[in-house]
Design an enzyme around this catalytic site. Structure first.
Site, short mmCIF file in Angstrom:
data_model
loop_
_atom_site.label_atom_id
_atom_site.label_comp_id
_atom_site.label_asym_id
_atom_site.label_seq_id
_atom_site.Cartn_x
_atom_site.Cartn_y
_atom_site.Cartn_z
N TYR A 19 0.83 -1.22 0.00
CA TYR A 19 0.00 0.00 0.00
C TYR A 19 0.86 1.26 0.00
CZ TYR A 19 -3.64 -3.29 1.45
OH TYR A 19 -4.51 -4.35 1.52
N TYR A 149 -14.51 -3.92 2.05
CA TYR A 149 -13.15 -4.42 1.82
C TYR A 149 -13.08 -5.84 2.35
CZ TYR A 149 -8.19 -5.29 2.09
OH TYR A 149 -6.95 -5.88 1.95
N ASP A 244 -17.82 -11.56 6.89
CA ASP A 244 -16.37 -11.39 6.93
C ASP A 244 -16.02 -10.79 8.28
OD1 ASP A 244 -13.75 -10.61 6.72
OD2 ASP A 244 -13.98 -9.53 4.83
N LYS A 273 -6.61 -12.44 11.53
CA LYS A 273 -6.12 -11.38 12.42
C LYS A 273 -6.10 -11.82 13.89
CE LYS A 273 -7.04 -7.53 9.28
NZ LYS A 273 -5.65 -7.32 8.87
#
Length: 428
Positions: A19, A149, A244, A273
């Site tokens: 990014y 996202y 998600d 995560k």
């Protein structure tokens, strides 16, 4: 040459950062050079510490170097690091699956992978293949919210709705219908989502959402009633619902899963995560027995998908200890008081100069500065620089300034972080 200079010289000569516009990075960026981390803080090569305001991209939910996790990782490494799950079973992946499913009523099977993107990629492929081999091969499209996202692999980019991540790949992506989240807010967005679902149910493989919070869009939050109504519609039209929970799961929004706010059970849940508390790349996709049974039969019905390290003993042993820490240290219960501190502070931040909106949910607090929502807005970068100078690592999303620290951040560190946010916004 100092240690910092040596690291940066090698970094600039060889590393391509995520990014990151590398032209700007090479010519103007002075990055942090981190040597260690402990609890809610990084320490750079010069010995200065920085509060980690976003739990290292939202994953170090139990802080850095938690002693129990380090011990579990070390002990497992001494016994068994890796074997493939193809034709092999081992203790850690088997026990982890049962212990994880105990936290997820309504689900019966766990498919392991490597990270949040792969957990979502698995969910998309499962949905497509299920319908293809169970009498509805025309179900090849997905439905999602604009601004969503879901990861960076091709399938994930297909269902994500942030254009900067999609613009280079538009001609090779899966088909995905979208409900806009900008003009009329989430009430209208979910109304349109329902209309699209009703009109296109016959060709939809699944609806995918980030429950309660669209994180990368700027920590945009919506009411649980909207998610509950969507679940009712997907059930009515027999379309799979994918939640998600890569960011929102493991207590980030309060309960263990964000979908618990709405009292729903999806057909598929993706987690990563917090799954290994940021210490190992590992993920899981949870499914119902209906979906699992749709793959039983002859060889052609096999789910031909897998990752080299999926379900590896090292990560699985670590993930099991994460679940035990959540229970033994009452992580979710104690985080409630910290969430209240965040909520009160961001409510107070409404009065700061140029702040147009604030919001919070669980261990997330966010504020919007006046101006564009574009990721490259300079004002957010100025707040980042001011916070860094004061000893905190923020990572603004354009003009959205947010914190999402570890769930067990000490109250003194949290109060210091909130003070730095306030001072940095004023200064910028």
């Amino acid at each position: 040459m100092t240690l910092r200079d040596d690291i940066l010289s090698r970094d600039r000569a060889h590393v391509w950062h995520p990014y990151t516009q590398m032209q700007e990075y090479l010519e103007r960026t002075e990055p942090l050079v981190i040597q260690s981390a402990q609890g809610s803080r990084f320490v750079d090569v010069n010995g200065r510490s920085y509060l980690d305001a976003n739990a290292s991209w939202w994953c170090s939910l139990l802080g850095h170097q938690h002693p129990r996790l380090v011990k579990a990782l070390t002990e497992q490494a001494a016994q068994l690091c890796h074997v493939p799950l193809a034709g092999i079973a081992h203790e850690q992946s088997a026990l982890l699956a049962s212990e994880l499913l105990a936290r997820a009523p309504g689900f019966s099977r766990v498919f392991y992978s490597d990270n949040g993107s792969t957990a979502v990629e698995v969910s998309l492929k499962l949905a497509l293949q299920y319908w293809a081999q169970n009498g509805r091969p025309e179900r090849k499209r997905f439905l999602a919210l604009t601004g969503s996202y879901h990861g960076d692999t091709m399938g994930c980019v297909s269902v994500s709705g942030i254009e900067v991540f999609r613009q280079s790949f538009g001609n090779v992506l899966l088909e995905c219908l979208r409900a806009p989240t900008d003009a009329g807010g989430y009430e209208q967005a979910f109304e349109v989502l329902g209309q699209l679902l009703a009109a296109h149910a016959h060709e939809l493989a699944a609806v995918i959402v980030e429950p309660m919070v669209q994180g990368s869009l700027g920590m945009r939050m919506y009411r649980p009633e909207l998610l509950r109504a969507l679940r009712e519609l997907t059930t009515k039209h027999d379309v799979f619902l994918i939640c998600d929970e890569v960011f929102t799961g493991y207590g980030r929004t309060g309960p263990f899963w964000a979908s618990e706010h709405a009292g729903i059970t999806a057909d598929i849940v993706c987690t990563a995560k917090g799954f290994t508390a940021g210490m190992m790349p590992m993920a899981a996709t949870l499914v119902t027995e209906r979906i699992f049974e749709g793959f039983l039969g002859d060889g052609e019905r096999t789910f031909y998908y897998g990752h080299t390290f999926c379900g590896n003993p090292l990560g699985a042993g670590l993930a099991r200890e994460v679940l035990r820490v959540y229970t033994d240290e009452r992580v979710l219960e104690l985080a409630q008081g910290k969430a209240a501190r965040i909520g009160a502070a961001f409510e107070r931040f409404r009065d700061l100069p140029d702040v147009v909106e604030t919001r919070s949910l669980g261990m997330i607090g966010a504020l919007d500065l006046a101006g564009s929502k574009h990721y490259l807005e300079p004002r957010g970068k100025r707040v980042y620089a001011e916070a860094l100078r004061r000893g905190a690592y923020l990572r603004p999303l354009g003009n959205t300034i947010y914190i999402a620290p570890s769930l067990n951040i000490p109250d003194t560190d949290l109060d210091e972080l909130l003070g730095i946010v306030e001072d940095s916004v004023r200064a910028a």
